[in-house]
Design a protein around this motif. Sequence first.
Motif, mmCIF file in Angstrom:
data_model
loop_
_atom_site.group_PDB
_atom_site.id
_atom_site.type_symbol
_atom_site.label_atom_id
_atom_site.label_comp_id
_atom_site.label_asym_id
_atom_site.label_seq_id
_atom_site.Cartn_x
_atom_site.Cartn_y
_atom_site.Cartn_z
ATOM 1 N N ALA A 78 109.793 27.343 101.069
ATOM 2 C CA ALA A 78 109.720 28.799 100.863
ATOM 3 C C ALA A 78 108.309 29.331 101.117
ATOM 4 C CB ALA A 78 110.167 29.147 99.450
ATOM 5 N N LEU A 79 107.307 28.495 100.845
ATOM 6 C CA LEU A 79 105.919 28.907 101.086
ATOM 7 C C LEU A 79 105.482 28.645 102.529
ATOM 8 C CD1 LEU A 79 104.226 27.694 97.770
ATOM 9 C CD2 LEU A 79 104.633 30.063 98.496
ATOM 10 N N GLY A 80 106.362 28.076 103.319
ATOM 11 C CA GLY A 80 106.028 27.824 104.728
ATOM 12 C C GLY A 80 105.078 26.665 104.923
ATOM 13 N N LEU A 81 105.087 25.709 104.007
ATOM 14 C CA LEU A 81 104.161 24.576 104.101
ATOM 15 C C LEU A 81 104.755 23.496 105.016
ATOM 16 C CD1 LEU A 81 103.167 24.352 100.315
ATOM 17 C CD2 LEU A 81 102.037 25.620 102.167
ATOM 18 N N ALA A 82 104.778 23.790 106.290
ATOM 19 C CA ALA A 82 105.444 22.901 107.245
ATOM 20 C C ALA A 82 104.716 21.584 107.441
ATOM 21 C CB ALA A 82 105.590 23.620 108.582
ATOM 22 N N ASP A 83 103.424 21.548 107.111
ATOM 23 C CA ASP A 83 102.681 20.302 107.319
ATOM 24 C C ASP A 83 102.589 19.464 106.049
ATOM 25 O OD1 ASP A 83 101.056 22.067 106.006
ATOM 26 O OD2 ASP A 83 99.238 21.476 107.080
ATOM 27 N N VAL A 84 103.417 19.796 105.068
ATOM 28 C CA VAL A 84 103.494 19.018 103.832
ATOM 29 C C VAL A 84 104.845 18.335 103.778
ATOM 30 C CG1 VAL A 84 103.673 19.204 101.315
ATOM 31 C CG2 VAL A 84 101.921 20.494 102.535
ATOM 32 N N ARG A 85 104.852 17.059 103.433
ATOM 33 C CA ARG A 85 106.100 16.315 103.318
ATOM 34 C C ARG A 85 106.304 15.928 101.858
ATOM 35 N NH1 ARG A 85 110.425 14.723 106.780
ATOM 36 N NH2 ARG A 85 111.246 12.751 106.029
ATOM 37 N N VAL A 86 107.443 16.308 101.300
ATOM 38 C CA VAL A 86 107.792 15.946 99.925
ATOM 39 C C VAL A 86 108.987 15.009 100.011
ATOM 40 C CG1 VAL A 86 108.500 16.789 97.655
ATOM 41 C CG2 VAL A 86 107.062 18.230 99.128
ATOM 42 N N GLN A 87 108.844 13.811 99.466
ATOM 43 C CA GLN A 87 109.978 12.903 99.550
ATOM 44 C C GLN A 87 110.094 11.972 98.355
ATOM 45 O OE1 GLN A 87 108.078 10.861 103.266
ATOM 46 N NE2 GLN A 87 109.843 9.653 102.607
ATOM 47 N N LYS A 88 111.270 11.391 98.245
ATOM 48 C CA LYS A 88 111.587 10.476 97.151
ATOM 49 C C LYS A 88 110.932 9.126 97.410
ATOM 50 C CE LYS A 88 115.715 8.606 96.998
ATOM 51 N NZ LYS A 88 117.166 8.420 96.819
ATOM 52 N N SER A 89 110.449 8.526 96.334
ATOM 53 C CA SER A 89 109.925 7.169 96.450
ATOM 54 C C SER A 89 110.713 6.255 95.522
ATOM 55 C CB SER A 89 108.440 7.116 96.061
ATOM 56 O OG SER A 89 108.314 7.193 94.652
ATOM 57 N N GLY A 90 110.492 4.989 95.683
ATOM 58 C CA GLY A 90 110.952 4.025 94.702
ATOM 59 C C GLY A 90 110.024 4.069 93.506
ATOM 60 N N CYS A 91 110.162 3.105 92.624
ATOM 61 C CA CYS A 91 109.339 3.068 91.422
ATOM 62 C C CYS A 91 107.863 3.011 91.789
ATOM 63 C CB CYS A 91 109.714 1.844 90.571
ATOM 64 S SG CYS A 91 108.714 1.690 89.079
ATOM 65 N N LEU A 92 107.081 3.900 91.175
ATOM 66 C CA LEU A 92 105.637 3.949 91.413
ATOM 67 C C LEU A 92 104.876 3.172 90.341
ATOM 68 C CD1 LEU A 92 105.472 7.704 92.471
ATOM 69 C CD2 LEU A 92 105.108 5.727 93.969
ATOM 70 N N ASP A 93 105.624 2.551 89.449
ATOM 71 C CA ASP A 93 105.103 1.646 88.421
ATOM 72 C C ASP A 93 104.315 2.322 87.306
ATOM 73 O OD1 ASP A 93 105.357 -0.915 87.449
ATOM 74 O OD2 ASP A 93 103.482 -1.619 88.341
ATOM 75 N N TYR A 94 104.539 3.611 87.135
ATOM 76 C CA TYR A 94 104.005 4.315 85.959
ATOM 77 C C TYR A 94 105.175 4.959 85.221
ATOM 78 C CZ TYR A 94 99.292 3.535 87.589
ATOM 79 O OH TYR A 94 98.122 2.955 87.980
ATOM 80 N N CYS A 95 106.192 4.174 85.029
ATOM 81 C CA CYS A 95 107.483 4.656 84.524
ATOM 82 C C CYS A 95 107.353 5.401 83.205
ATOM 83 C CB CYS A 95 108.439 3.486 84.357
ATOM 84 S SG CYS A 95 108.339 2.295 85.693
ATOM 85 N N GLU A 96 106.534 4.863 82.303
ATOM 86 C CA GLU A 96 106.403 5.473 80.982
ATOM 87 C C GLU A 96 105.759 6.858 81.074
ATOM 88 O OE1 GLU A 96 105.399 2.487 81.911
ATOM 89 O OE2 GLU A 96 106.413 1.014 80.651
ATOM 90 N N ASN A 97 105.026 7.122 82.147
ATOM 91 C CA ASN A 97 104.324 8.400 82.313
ATOM 92 C C ASN A 97 105.112 9.402 83.140
ATOM 93 O OD1 ASN A 97 102.281 7.141 80.981
ATOM 94 N ND2 ASN A 97 100.968 6.903 82.764
ATOM 95 N N GLY A 98 106.252 8.993 83.628
ATOM 96 C CA GLY A 98 107.002 9.815 84.560
ATOM 97 C C GLY A 98 107.595 11.062 83.945
ATOM 98 N N ILE A 99 107.930 11.894 84.784
ATOM 99 C CA ILE A 99 108.275 11.761 86.201
ATOM 100 C C ILE A 99 106.980 11.559 86.996
ATOM 101 C CG2 ILE A 99 109.225 12.952 88.205
ATOM 102 C CD1 ILE A 99 110.998 14.523 86.191
ATOM 103 N N SER A 100 106.923 10.463 87.711
ATOM 104 C CA SER A 100 105.713 10.122 88.454
ATOM 105 C C SER A 100 105.710 10.804 89.815
ATOM 106 C CB SER A 100 105.626 8.612 88.657
ATOM 107 O OG SER A 100 105.591 7.948 87.422
#
Length: 113
Positions: free
Chosen positions: A51-73
């Motif tokens: 919506a902000l037109g940030l075409a050069d930014v990629r947002v994607q899902k990852s696997g576990c980032l290993d900071y589970c207790e602090n998540g949503i990581s």
Amino acid sequence: MATDSKETSEPGYSRHVFVCGNERPPGSQRGCCREKNSLEILRSMKNAARALGLADVRVQKSGCLDYCENGISCVIYPEGIWYSLSGEEDALKVVSSHLANGQVVEELLMDLK
Ligand code: FES
């Protein structure tokens, strides 16, 4: 010359955002980001960036980032900034501040100690 779906000829993004989408079985000791609705947060961030037109930014899902207790990581590169997101409001702050303007959202930084 090869192009991607956005018709860009150079690979890469100005910022790359990973949101943990890992799921563990119910009752798992470490918990997981998926049970905290990380996929909905991911979707909100993607939509807000679009919506902000940030075409050069990629947002994607990852696997576990290993900071589970602090998540949503969530981690953003190239800066290597880590966030703990607790809901959509946090996610939208990160998009409108960090992704759109390069301003780190201090109050959402993950405690990495
Ligand atoms: S389950 Fe999200 S960081 Fe491990």
